[in-house]
Motif scaffolding. Structure first.
Motif: not given
Lengths: 366, 258
Positions: B139, B154, B169-172, B190-193, B211, B213
């Protein structure tokens, strides 16, 4: 040599600062009885705080002694079951500047199910401790066997994540928002439960249930604690909404009201209402071609339940507390029937469970 | 042992002098009059160290420090409940007052004898992790510390599975707690798609949109304001309603201050 001296000095300082330590112990026993299933659950927890309350170490032991002759068990010709589940837990906490960290490990074992779960969590205080954010995560490995089939062995892994935000609203009110995600992967059925399938001839047979290999569970909760000063009543209200990838949705509303009746006696009244919609593949009786997934698990049916409880707590001193607990629980299923004779539906009736839960506990501090 | 002897000698001498002649020492103090943020360096681009409350008092350096961007900052000493004290910086525009006094108690708060440990409040992070069954994850991310010990990030990256890489991609959100000088503990979520390019690649039933996590915990070592390295354990769940893949792992990340 210099390093050795420094280490000795640090050990000395550490030993001195651990002089202030407190040990807390709590033991409780609880019994659930719905007439057909009885569960006795004793537990013991010990926690020690060190370094001026900055660090704590805890350990726990819990047990469930289950004896059941419920319709799920007897309708398939199985003898009433008796089993024990034992749980050992250990945890470590550290109070840091502006937050905290915690670590835990839980081991649970019964004759046909073993699980290990590891957890870690942290909090962070913001805005002069008026806001507290929390995150947590857990990882678990379960091994499922069957007492009726020695060759049966399956695995389940689970991974959980949580986020919380707590906000102090006033001197007497606190609100908290929580989100939990749990992803389960592997064998998610029971080797004992059977789905009922109606064959073309009209005869009903029981076949081992078949569940999807994953279940993604989401829940959002809001909790509100409020102290109503004129009557000196403490209200704890919560609502939880749940949704998972099997289509199960539910809502839980809880209220607990606590009142200090005197300096040594307090009383807590608790109320809980729960309503659930069934899993997308759930049926009480399946047709001859049931589709890819079929279940005999009544907790995937549509049902509602309520619970009412009373807990008097007696404070013998600042260091010794004793409580009793009594609860009434009622669960009504909309589309799950209590089986009589498996092959015949004429003696089926909608399942309704009523149970009494009694318990007692003592908390001490040394 | 030589150092220890010398230390004991110094201690005895200072006790003797202290008993014989009460010395008057100079002490500067900064008193906070309205809540303000204390930064790890002399500038608003440095990471918040703590939030000072009205009434808080800190030992103060005699010198006002001028930051890179020309701003002036008071240099103070922040004593924590645990671990060694840290140097902090408060903008001179903040609602504070300074006091100068002479005291006959020993002064052990000479701010200038402590070395500041400044940290950038935004950073670029690169992470790499090994997962079970010889799968990997990398990442890159842009992180910002809006409050002491709290960062938001991000991120974009790739799950390197057996046959293909899946873009994610996602947020943490992460909590970081300084423990011993340049070492800190962190816990992140963190979580995203995830875009899985091959059907059934990551798990049976996996489609293009799934998804993820992830959580992780470990130790971060900050070399200076512009560089840090982290080592930790993590777990990731890639999931959709059709299936899931759960894996524990171990990872390393590098951080460059911006």
């Amino acid at each position: 040599m210099k390093i050795l001296c420094l280490i000795s000095l640090q050990v000395l300082l550490l030993t001195t600062s651990t002089a202030y330590a407190a040990i807390e112990a709590a033991s409780a026993i609880r019994q659930y009885d719905d007439g057909k299933t009885k569960v006795m659950s004793p537990k013991l927890e010990v926690k020690g705080t060190f370094l001026g309350d900055r660090a704590n170490v805890g350990a726990g032991y819990a047990m469930d002694v289950v004896s059941s002759a419920s319709s799920d068990v007897t309708s398939y010709g199985t003898k009433p079951i008796k089993e024990n589940r034992q749980e050992l837990s250990a945890n470590l906490g550290w109070l840091a500047d502006g937050g905290s960290y915690s670590w835990s490990v839980v081991s649970s074992e019964e004759n046909d199910y073993k699980s290990m779960t590891y957890g870690v969590g942290a909090t962070r205080e913001l805005f002069e401790k008026n806001t507290i954010l929390g995150i947590g995560t857990g990882y678990g490995d379960d091994t499922i066997t069957s007492s009726s089939n020695k060759n049966f062995k399956r695995y389940m892994t689970n991974s959980s994540y949580s986020f919380s935000a707590t906000q102090i609203l006033s001197r007497t009110a606190v609100i908290q928002l929580l989100y939990d995600l749990r992803v389960e992967n592997g064998y998610l059925a029971s080797p004992y439960r059977k789905a009922r399938i109606q064959q073309a001839s009209g005869t009903i047979i029981g076949v081992p249930e078949n569940h999807p290999k994953t279940r993604n569970r989401n829940s959002v909760a809001i909790k509100f604690n409020y102290f109503f000063k004129p009557l000196e009543l403490a209200f704890s209200t919560s609502f939880r909404a749940y949704l998972d990838s099997w289509g199960v949705t539910s809502g839980t509303l809880e209220e607990r009201i606590t009142k200090d009746l005197s300096s040594w006696l307090s009383l807590a009244l608790s109320l809980r209402y729960y309503n659930q919609m069934q899993a997308s593949f759930y049926k009480d009786i399946y047709e001859a071609e049931p589709g890819p997934f079929y279940t005999g698990n009544k907790t995937l049916a549509a049902y509602s339940s309520y619970q009412i409880g009373l807990r008097p707590l007696i404070k013998f001193s600042d260091d010794i507390k004793f409580y009793l607990k009594g609860e009434y629980y009622s669960q009504s299923f909309q589309n799950h029937t209590a089986l009589g004779k498996l092959s015949d539906t004429s003696d089926d009736k909608k399942l309704k469970l009523e149970a009494f839960v009694v318990g007692a506990g003592i908390e001490t501090r040394f | 042992m030589m150092y220890l002897r010398r230390g004991v000698f110094h201690f005895i001498i200072s006790v003797l002098f202290a008993s014989a002649v009460p010395a008057l020492a100079k002490s500067n103090r900064l008193i906070v009059e309205s809540d303000t943020t204390v930064f790890t360096g002399p500038g608003f681009k440095f990471r918040p160290l703590t939030n000072a409350k009205s009434g808080d008092q800190f030992p103060l350096s005699k010198k006002v420090v001028v930051g890179r961007d020309g701003g002036e900052f008071y240099k103070v000493l922040i004593k924590k409940k645990s671990g060694p004290p840290r140097v902090g910086f408060i903008p001179i525009e903040a609602s504070v007052r300074t006091e100068f006094s002479e005291t006959d108690s020993p002064v052990d708060d000479d701010v200038d004898s402590y070395i500041p440990f400044s940290q950038a409040d935004t950073s670029f992070q690169v992470g790499f992790a090994g997962l079970k069954d010889s799968n990997f994850l990398w990442t890159v991310g842009y992180a910002k510390y809006p409050a002491p010990g709290l960062y938001l990030k991000l991120l974009v990256g790739q799950l390197l599975y057996k046959r293909a890489g899946s873009l994610l991609g996602g947020v943490e959100v992460g909590f970081e707690q300084s423990t011993f000088d340049q070492f800190s503990l962190y816990l992140l979520l963190s979580s995203g798609v995830v875009n899985i390019p091959i059907v059934d690649e990551v798990f049976a039933g996996s489609k293009s949109l799934s998804f993820f996590t992830q959580s992780g915990m470990g130790i971060r070592y900050t070399a200076d304001e512009d560089a840090a390295v982290s080592f930790g354990l993590l777990q990731i769940a890639i999931f959709s309603p059709n299936g899931s893949y759960i894996s524990p792992g171990a990872g390393i990340s590098l951080e460059v201050g911006l």
